[in-house]
Design an enzyme around this catalytic site. Structure first.
Site, PDB file in Angstrom:
ATOM      1  N   SER A   7     -70.076  41.076  25.512  1.00 43.85           N
ATOM      2  CA  SER A   7     -70.878  41.439  24.347  1.00 43.85           C
ATOM      3  C   SER A   7     -69.937  42.013  23.304  1.00 43.85           C
ATOM      4  O   SER A   7     -68.809  42.409  23.609  1.00 43.85           O
ATOM      5  CB  SER A   7     -71.973  42.444  24.719  1.00 43.85           C
ATOM      6  OG  SER A   7     -71.424  43.569  25.403  1.00 43.85           O
ATOM      7  N   GLU A   9     -69.472  44.394  19.503  1.00 45.26           N
ATOM      8  CA  GLU A   9     -69.986  45.313  18.497  1.00 45.26           C
ATOM      9  C   GLU A   9     -69.429  44.948  17.134  1.00 45.26           C
ATOM     10  O   GLU A   9     -68.236  44.710  16.982  1.00 45.26           O
ATOM     11  CB  GLU A   9     -69.594  46.758  18.834  1.00 45.26           C
ATOM     12  CG  GLU A   9     -70.102  47.765  17.793  1.00 45.26           C
ATOM     13  CD  GLU A   9     -69.629  49.175  18.053  1.00 45.26           C
ATOM     14  OE1 GLU A   9     -70.204  49.821  18.954  1.00 45.26           O
ATOM     15  OE2 GLU A   9     -68.677  49.627  17.375  1.00 45.26           O
ATOM     16  N   ASP A 101     -73.105  60.796  14.786  1.00 46.71           N
ATOM     17  CA  ASP A 101     -72.143  61.749  14.236  1.00 46.71           C
ATOM     18  C   ASP A 101     -72.769  62.492  13.070  1.00 46.71           C
ATOM     19  O   ASP A 101     -73.597  61.940  12.338  1.00 46.71           O
ATOM     20  CB  ASP A 101     -70.889  61.020  13.761  1.00 46.71           C
ATOM     21  CG  ASP A 101     -70.132  60.368  14.903  1.00 46.71           C
ATOM     22  OD1 ASP A 101     -70.139  60.948  16.012  1.00 46.71           O
ATOM     23  OD2 ASP A 101     -69.546  59.296  14.692  1.00 46.71           O
ATOM     24  N   PHE A 211     -58.244  57.200  15.878  1.00 46.99           N
ATOM     25  CA  PHE A 211     -59.612  57.131  16.374  1.00 46.99           C
ATOM     26  C   PHE A 211     -59.694  57.756  17.765  1.00 46.99           C
ATOM     27  O   PHE A 211     -60.621  58.518  18.075  1.00 46.99           O
ATOM     28  CB  PHE A 211     -60.073  55.678  16.385  1.00 46.99           C
ATOM     29  CG  PHE A 211     -61.514  55.486  16.765  1.00 46.99           C
ATOM     30  CD1 PHE A 211     -62.469  56.447  16.491  1.00 46.99           C
ATOM     31  CD2 PHE A 211     -61.919  54.313  17.386  1.00 46.99           C
ATOM     32  CE1 PHE A 211     -63.802  56.263  16.837  1.00 46.99           C
ATOM     33  CE2 PHE A 211     -63.248  54.116  17.737  1.00 46.99           C
ATOM     34  CZ  PHE A 211     -64.180  55.092  17.466  1.00 46.99           C
ATOM     35  N   HIS A 260     -67.787  45.019  27.006  1.00 51.40           N
ATOM     36  CA  HIS A 260     -68.321  45.167  25.649  1.00 51.40           C
ATOM     37  C   HIS A 260     -67.148  45.425  24.707  1.00 51.40           C
ATOM     38  O   HIS A 260     -66.457  46.437  24.838  1.00 51.40           O
ATOM     39  CB  HIS A 260     -69.305  46.333  25.611  1.00 51.40           C
ATOM     40  CG  HIS A 260     -69.992  46.505  24.288  1.00 51.40           C
ATOM     41  ND1 HIS A 260     -70.837  45.553  23.759  1.00 51.40           N
ATOM     42  CD2 HIS A 260     -69.961  47.527  23.384  1.00 51.40           C
ATOM     43  CE1 HIS A 260     -71.319  45.979  22.596  1.00 51.40           C
ATOM     44  NE2 HIS A 260     -70.789  47.162  22.330  1.00 51.40           N
TER      45      HIS A 260
END
Length: 289
Positions: A7, A9, A101, A211, A260
């Site tokens: 999958s 994002e 967030d 990140f 993912h």
């Protein structure tokens, strides 16, 4: 080697160039037959309308199963559930339910007046409608706001007990990080098969490193050293493909059957890694403007 289910994002575009990049990403990755794709929701709800539009367009034009991110930030309960109901009316019944967030410039999450206090409340409300398949986040490395690794696991169990069916993890750099987390989850009574590893193909090492530091992901020294050398030698893409492919292979060897990918709307590296894992094109994309 077992071929994993995959999958992806995506994030919603914020300008015309971003829109073209998103559609290019969809076109490149759709032939790999993902079981679903998800579209993110910006910090503080800043991309709420953009997320809604991207979800609806991908769902309508690609034939993909689309999961919409939904958060507790900057909206009342009624407003949040109205957004979810709008997704359902458009035929989108998969939700990635997150606390979200805080808005930019705010140091910590604060419950919006009349809003959900946390992700468990959101999940319970969505589950109560009977309309959605709900996914949630999970953290192999300790979440920056969690008191301990066990607190993260206890919270994940609450989210699954509240009605979520699958957990997508934050990215990590070594397979053992995921395996330790999965083992600890199983010890706490969580079915390990519902935990899907989140994979970040590293398109840009500086950005990925920053990140990782923000979200509490541990960076092994060997990864730091390897990317520093590869960047000097102009071999960053080659290294990124090799590291990501090896990580995925190690996870599959350890019994993982779903992955993912966080694509950052840059599909080439994700596509190359999937090909290396034996995920081959199944169909051509049609009807995307």
């Amino acid at each position: 080697m077992t071929v994993p289910a995959i999958s992806f994002e995506f994030f919603p575009p914020q300008n015309l160039e971003g829109a073209f990049r998103l559609w290019d990403t969809v076109q490149v990755l759709t032939p790999l037959d993902p079981r679903f794709v998800s579209v993110t929701y910006g910090a503080g709800g800043t991309t709420r309308d953009l997320t809604r539009d991207a979800v609806a367009t991908i769902h309508k034009n690609s034939g993909l199963r689309v999961a919409a991110h939904l958060t507790c930030v900057n909206a009342t309960r009624d407003e949040t559930l109205k957004i979810a109901q709008d997704f359902a009316k458009a035929g989108v019944t998969d939700i990635v339910a997150l606390r979200g967030d805080p808005p930019k410039g705010e140091g910590a999450f604060t419950q919006y007046p009349g809003g959900f206090a946390h992700s468990v409340e959101l999940i319970e409300a969505l589950a109560g409608t009977g309309s959605f398949n709900i996914r949630v986040g999970a953290y192999p490395d300790i979440h920056p706001e969690a008191g301990s690794a066990q607190a993260d696991i206890d919270w994940l169990k609450r989210k699954l007990d509240a009605g979520a069916s699958e957990a997508l993890t934050q990215f990590f750099f070594e397979a053992d990080t995921f395996f330790r987390f999965r083992d600890a989850c199983e010890k706490a009574g969580i079915d390990g098969s519902v935990i899907t590893p989140g994979i970040l193909p590293i398109e840009n090492w500086k950005g990925a490193r920053n990140f990782a530091r923000r979200c509490g992901t541990s960076i092994p020294k060997w990864v730091e050293d390897a990317f520093e050398k590869a960047t000097r030698d102009g071999r960053e893409d080659l290294l990124a493909t090799a590291i990501c492919t090896e990580l995925c292979s190690d996870l599959i060897d350890g019994g993982v059957d779903k992955l993912h990918f966080y694509t950052l709307n840059r599909p080439e590296l994700t596509r190359d890694v999937c090909h290396a894992l034996g995920v081959t094109p199944k169909a051509e994309l049609r009807n995307v403007a």
